[in-house]
Enzyme design. Structure first.
Site, PDB file in Angstrom:
ATOM      1  N   TRP A  17       0.852  -1.188   0.000  1.00  0.00           N
ATOM      2  CA  TRP A  17       0.000   0.000   0.000  1.00  0.00           C
ATOM      3  C   TRP A  17       0.892   1.244   0.000  1.00  0.00           C
ATOM      4  CZ3 TRP A  17      -5.028   0.219  -0.892  1.00  0.00           C
ATOM      5  CH2 TRP A  17      -5.703   1.419  -0.626  1.00  0.00           C
ATOM      6  N   HIS A  57      -7.892  -2.047  14.004  1.00  0.00           N
ATOM      7  CA  HIS A  57      -7.420  -1.230  12.882  1.00  0.00           C
ATOM      8  C   HIS A  57      -8.209   0.090  12.792  1.00  0.00           C
ATOM      9  CE1 HIS A  57      -5.323  -0.318   9.275  1.00  0.00           C
ATOM     10  NE2 HIS A  57      -6.094  -0.906   8.393  1.00  0.00           N
ATOM     11  N   GLU A 173      -7.290  -9.342   3.489  1.00  0.00           N
ATOM     12  CA  GLU A 173      -6.929  -8.586   2.294  1.00  0.00           C
ATOM     13  C   GLU A 173      -5.707  -9.220   1.643  1.00  0.00           C
ATOM     14  OE1 GLU A 173      -8.578  -4.246   3.836  1.00  0.00           O
ATOM     15  OE2 GLU A 173      -6.555  -4.851   4.404  1.00  0.00           O
TER      16      GLU A 173
END
Ligand SMILES: [Zn+2]
Length: 211
Positions: A17, A57, A173
């Site tokens: 990311w 998170h 993910e």
């Protein structure tokens, strides 16, 4: 039995990311260099490659990785194949969602285009809309997996993540679902057991029983 390893290989130079730390793998002792053994060190962000997001998170004082029950991470799971949608909506899910499904894996064109196997980050990935996230919470889903580094669209991550994580839905993910057909599997998702963190890399398997 067919075992699909749907985890990305952790390596230097893999896609992360934007802004996340890049994985660094170093051979600190080496037989080739005269040591009597090989020994490596590894540093990486906890959202590297195939990983889970724990409630912590996005939720203040939410549960962390090591507190997630294994009963959520292991069990029957359903893979749906949605190759045409650019953003997964309630309308996309309604015809394919099996009633009572608790673990849902979203196979999109992200896997077919192998966006996580390249070397650069692709912003234009398929994600889950906030409305669809809400709808899945209402259906009683406990775990959702997707083949992108985020369950939510680039630049619009907060609502989808918050809707899922504040309701205790665990997110996987960075799955690699290339050539994994739609259908029923047994999921084994085993995140590294790290104390007090909001995410962790995981080895994830989908096992198809003999028919
Ligand atoms: Zn994450």
């Amino acid at each position: 039995v067919a075992i699909y390893d749907v985890s990305l290989t952790i390596r230097e130079g893999m896609v992360v990311w934007p802004g996340d730390p890049a994985p660094h793998i170093e051979r600190v002792r080496s037989i080739e260099r005269g040591d009597h053994l090989n020994l490596s060190s590894l540093s990486l962000g906890v959202h590297t490659g195939t990983h889970i997001d724990a409630p912590l998170h996005f939720v203040h004082k939410g549960s962390s990785v090591e507190e997630i029950p294994l009963e959520t991470l292991v069990g029957p799971a359903h893979v749906v194949y949605l190759p045409h949608t650019p953003l997964i909506s309630i309308k996309d899910l309604q015809p394919v969602f099996p009633t009572g499904c608790q673990r849902l894996i979203l196979h999109t064109r992200n896997s077919d285009e192998r966006i996580l196997r390249g070397s650069s980050f692709c912003q234009d990935f398929v994600a889950l809309s906030p409305e669809a996230a809400r709808w899945l919470v209402e259906q009683g889903v406990r775990l959702i997996g997707i083949d992108a580094l985020s369950i939510a669209s680039y630049g619009a991550g907060e609502l989808t993540h918050y809707t899922l994580l504040s309701n205790g839905v665990i997110i996987i993910e960075g799955l690699d679902l290339y050539q994994v057909p739609a259908g029923q599997y047994t999921l084994y998702c085993l995140p590294l057991k790290i104390a007090q963190v909001e995410g962790a890399p995981a080895r994830v398997l989908l096992v198809k029983p003999e028919e």
